[in-house]
Design a protein around this motif. Structure first.
Motif, PDB file in Angstrom:
ATOM      1  N   MET A  42       0.849  -1.174   0.000  1.00  0.00           N
ATOM      2  CA  MET A  42       0.000   0.000   0.000  1.00  0.00           C
ATOM      3  C   MET A  42       0.892   1.233   0.000  1.00  0.00           C
ATOM      4  O   MET A  42       1.837   1.319   0.765  1.00  0.00           O
ATOM      5  CB  MET A  42      -0.894  -0.033   1.247  1.00  0.00           C
ATOM      6  N   SER A  43       0.586   2.221  -0.832  1.00  0.00           N
ATOM      7  CA  SER A  43       1.403   3.427  -0.887  1.00  0.00           C
ATOM      8  C   SER A  43       1.185   4.251   0.376  1.00  0.00           C
ATOM      9  O   SER A  43       0.147   4.179   1.022  1.00  0.00           O
ATOM     10  CB  SER A  43       1.045   4.254  -2.130  1.00  0.00           C
ATOM     11  N   ASP A  44       2.196   5.063   0.727  1.00  0.00           N
ATOM     12  CA  ASP A  44       2.127   5.873   1.935  1.00  0.00           C
ATOM     13  C   ASP A  44       0.936   6.822   1.941  1.00  0.00           C
ATOM     14  O   ASP A  44       0.371   7.105   2.975  1.00  0.00           O
ATOM     15  CB  ASP A  44       3.411   6.671   2.123  1.00  0.00           C
ATOM     16  N   PRO A  90       8.476  -2.304   8.829  1.00  0.00           N
ATOM     17  CA  PRO A  90       9.234  -2.332   7.577  1.00  0.00           C
ATOM     18  C   PRO A  90       8.573  -3.207   6.507  1.00  0.00           C
ATOM     19  O   PRO A  90       8.762  -2.989   5.312  1.00  0.00           O
ATOM     20  CB  PRO A  90      10.589  -2.908   7.972  1.00  0.00           C
ATOM     21  N   ASP A  91       7.778  -4.168   6.940  1.00  0.00           N
ATOM     22  CA  ASP A  91       7.090  -5.043   5.996  1.00  0.00           C
ATOM     23  C   ASP A  91       5.775  -4.439   5.492  1.00  0.00           C
ATOM     24  O   ASP A  91       5.051  -5.053   4.716  1.00  0.00           O
ATOM     25  CB  ASP A  91       6.827  -6.406   6.630  1.00  0.00           C
ATOM     26  N   GLY A  92       5.435  -3.219   5.961  1.00  0.00           N
ATOM     27  CA  GLY A  92       4.213  -2.555   5.520  1.00  0.00           C
ATOM     28  C   GLY A  92       2.989  -2.891   6.350  1.00  0.00           C
ATOM     29  O   GLY A  92       1.925  -2.321   6.152  1.00  0.00           O
ATOM     30  N   ARG A  93       3.111  -3.811   7.280  1.00  0.00           N
ATOM     31  CA  ARG A  93       1.967  -4.203   8.107  1.00  0.00           C
ATOM     32  C   ARG A  93       1.728  -3.196   9.232  1.00  0.00           C
ATOM     33  O   ARG A  93       2.673  -2.646   9.793  1.00  0.00           O
ATOM     34  CB  ARG A  93       2.192  -5.577   8.718  1.00  0.00           C
TER      35      ARG A  93
END
Length: 167
Positions: free
Chosen positions: A1-3, A14-17
């Protein structure tokens, strides 16, 4: 997912979760004029609204008590909503208007000159004013209902002016 599509109050690993809730840091934002208006509806079955407006509820006249409760709620929003910033509000206004034979509309407008918006303050003000009307009249009929709490309009901030398009 983009910021730019992530929730602002969620810290990601760091894994986006999503890892944990966080309060947004607004210290680098410039203060600006902010305002928001929210509404809540209170539905009264039958001819009960007419009676309440003329005679009051079992706990007395509803309008001024609800108005003061809404103003107090807007001022204390940060105590109720965990990630809200404590805001010094410049103005809060609560209005109560009969929409038809069965509904009251309660509107709360909040204004400040700060680095974050006042949508939650307006929503809390409208909600608590509506709940106060409910509390003051609930003994008359269990079918009285608080309905459709929503943001109607906001100004200021990154997105500028926004207004709800549906009635």
């Amino acid at each position: 997912m983009s910021d730019d599509h992530r929730l602002s109050h969620v810290e990601h690993g760091p894994d986006g979760r999503a890892r944990r809730a966080r309060m947004v840091d607004v210290s680098s934002k410039s203060p600006g004029e902010r305002s928001a208006t929210a509404s809540a509806l209170v539905h009264f079955p039958g001819d009960l609204l007419e009676r309440v407006l003329h005679e009051g509820g079992p706990k007395g006249p509803i309008e001024e008590v609800a108005r003061v409760a809404g103003i107090l709620a807007a001022k204390r929003t940060a105590e109720l909503i965990p990630m809200c910033h404590q805001l010094e509000l410049d103005h809060v206004d609560v209005t109560i208007e009969r929409m038809d034979t069965e509904r009251l509309e309660i509107r709360c407008t909040a204004r400040c000159r700060r680095a974050t918006g006042v949508e939650m303050e307006a929503l809390c003000g409208a909600s608590i004013a509506a709940l106060t009307v409910y509390d003051m009249t609930k003994a008359l009929d269990p079918r009285i209902a608080v309905e459709r709490v929503r943001l109607l309009e906001k100004t200021g901030g990154k997105r500028g002016h926004w207004r709800a398009t549906e009635p």
